[in-house]
Design an enzyme around this catalytic site. Structure first.
Site, mmCIF file in Angstrom:
data_model
loop_
_atom_site.group_PDB
_atom_site.id
_atom_site.type_symbol
_atom_site.label_atom_id
_atom_site.label_comp_id
_atom_site.label_asym_id
_atom_site.label_seq_id
_atom_site.Cartn_x
_atom_site.Cartn_y
_atom_site.Cartn_z
ATOM 1 N N LEU A 176 0.822 -1.204 0.000
ATOM 2 C CA LEU A 176 0.000 0.000 0.000
ATOM 3 C C LEU A 176 0.859 1.257 0.000
ATOM 4 O O LEU A 176 0.526 2.261 -0.651
ATOM 5 C CB LEU A 176 -0.896 -0.007 1.244
ATOM 6 C CG LEU A 176 -1.482 1.335 1.688
ATOM 7 C CD1 LEU A 176 -2.582 1.753 0.735
ATOM 8 C CD2 LEU A 176 -1.965 1.277 3.110
ATOM 9 N N HIS A 292 -1.044 -10.241 -2.189
ATOM 10 C CA HIS A 292 0.067 -10.494 -3.114
ATOM 11 C C HIS A 292 0.153 -11.963 -3.529
ATOM 12 O O HIS A 292 1.243 -12.509 -3.700
ATOM 13 C CB HIS A 292 1.388 -10.001 -2.507
ATOM 14 C CG HIS A 292 1.344 -8.565 -2.107
ATOM 15 N ND1 HIS A 292 1.284 -7.538 -3.017
ATOM 16 C CD2 HIS A 292 1.272 -7.972 -0.879
ATOM 17 C CE1 HIS A 292 1.205 -6.386 -2.374
ATOM 18 N NE2 HIS A 292 1.193 -6.614 -1.086
#
Length: 396
Positions: A176, A292
């Site tokens: 992020l 991810h």
């Protein structure tokens, strides 16, 4: 003040489609809703207005990077490295109840949260300062909270060490935090980035709720076989009938330390059998899904669609991608590369090697970690102890 003007424009227009974020569980229908409505807003500012032009909030015309001199800052400067800086931004998992409270003495930080509240449709500052923790830890709330708190921390850095910002030549963010870095570098406007992160957080939470998954930090020895361990965990899940089994390295942190992510049952298998594969210790992360990994695939399209609606600028300084550690070449590169980050592993260790590669005997730049926690500084110590010697934390 620019923030106040922007807030008034948001009030007058419905272009941001402000709404309260529901607390009900997110599922497949929510993902489709995000896909259908991602970033349908227009710019709340006129790009031709000199009085409202800006490189990036909180740095408006006349301050840091206000002149958008692309060539001056985009590569490693040929000056004493000790006079330059690198700024790093943390990602999800660094949040805690009470963060940002110490930054409220800086007017710019308060204004940033006020604008974010209007973009998001709820009181982000109150959530950061008061919690509750269970809500703050939710992906859809945590991601905007960490990003805005990290940018607000720049207000302290700007106040206490203005040269640290002026002499910054490179930036990077963990997961992020990469979006935070792009805002700082002038590639993404603050208000649109807040909305983009809101969409990212909601889409990733929706993906998390489709499959029971998790992440765990693992410490391992030289004889460890992480690849073999992950394959064994997936095979075990298949034998037990687990849907969409997944287990892989999601974050490369430093030598002998990675983050594995995947199906809940796969991580349980590794926790039970870790000694067999040379794993010394595991610790679960305070996140709601296997970020991810391919389990986040449904979040990519809403995010990519939202990103396409934003006018992206070429970064003023080097911003390094989590996907491969290399710096973004231009706005088009950001548009194509950034969505991949959701399902690709964060190559943070590799990124640090690129950022701090120096000839023997050369000095290192000063490093500032801006945001909640000191996790990135701790990782830097493990990857490059000499660079860590001149690192500092500006905590949200």
């Amino acid at each position: 003040m620019y923030f106040k003007t922007l807030i008034r424009k948001i009030h007058r227009r419905s272009c941001l489609q402000l709404r309260k974020v529901p607390d009900k569980p997110l599922g497949t229908e929510k993902v489709q809703d995000l896909l259908n409505n991602a970033a349908t807003f227009e710019d709340v500012r006129s790009r031709n207005s000199e009085t409202e032009s800006w490189a990036t909030l909180p740095y408006v015309e006349g301050t840091f990077f206000g002149n958008r001199n692309q060539g001056q800052k985009s590569t490693r400067p040929k000056i004493d490295p000790r006079e330059t800086t690198i700024i790093l931004f943390p990602g999800q998992g660094s949040q805690y109840v009470g963060m940002a409270s110490r930054l409220l003495k800086f007017p710019g930080a308060r204004d940033m949260f006020e604008l974010a509240n209007h973009v998001l449709g709820y009181d982000l500052l109150k959530l950061c300062v008061e919690g509750p923790k269970e809500k703050l830890d939710k992906t859809k709330y945590c991601q905007p909270a960490v990003m805005v708190s990290s940018l607000a921390a720049l207000e302290q850095l700007k106040e206490e060490r203005p040269n640290a910002i002026e002499n910054c030549f490179a930036t990077a963010g963990f997961s992020l935090g990469e979006i935070t870095a792009l805002v700082f570098a002038g590639a993404l406007p603050f208000d649109k980035a807040v909305r983009l992160v809101q969409i990212r957080g909601e889409a990733m939470q929706a993906a998390s709720e489709q499959n029971l998954s998790a992440m765990a930090t693992v410490l391992y020895g030289p004889e460890a076989q992480l690849g073999v361990a992950c394959k064994a965990a997936v095979d075990w899940c298949i034998s037990k009938g687990v849907e969409n089994p997944e287990c892989r390295i999601a974050n490369y942190l430093y030598p002998s330390c990675k983050v594995l992510a995947g199906s809940e049952e796969a991580l349980k298998f590794l926790e039970v059998n870790m000694k067999k594969y040379g794993i010394k210790r595991t610790k679960r992360l305070p996140v709601s899904g296997a970020f991810h990994t391919e389990l986040m695939a449904s979040a990519v399209e809403p995010f990519a669609k939202a990103l396409k609606k934003i006018h992206i600028e070429d970064p003023i300084i080097s911003v390094h991608s989590n996907v491969d550690g290399k710096r973004y070449r231009n706005a088009g590169h950001i548009l194509g590369q950034l969505p991949k980050q959701i399902i690709r592993p964060v190559k943070w260790e590799q990124t640090l090697h690129v950022l701090y590669e120096r000839k023997s005997g050369d000095h290192f730049p000063r490093t500032f970690e801006c945001g909640p926690g000191q996790g990135l500084k701790a990782i830097l110590k493990q990857v490059n102890a000499k660079a860590w010697d001149s690192s500092f934390s500006i905590q949200a």
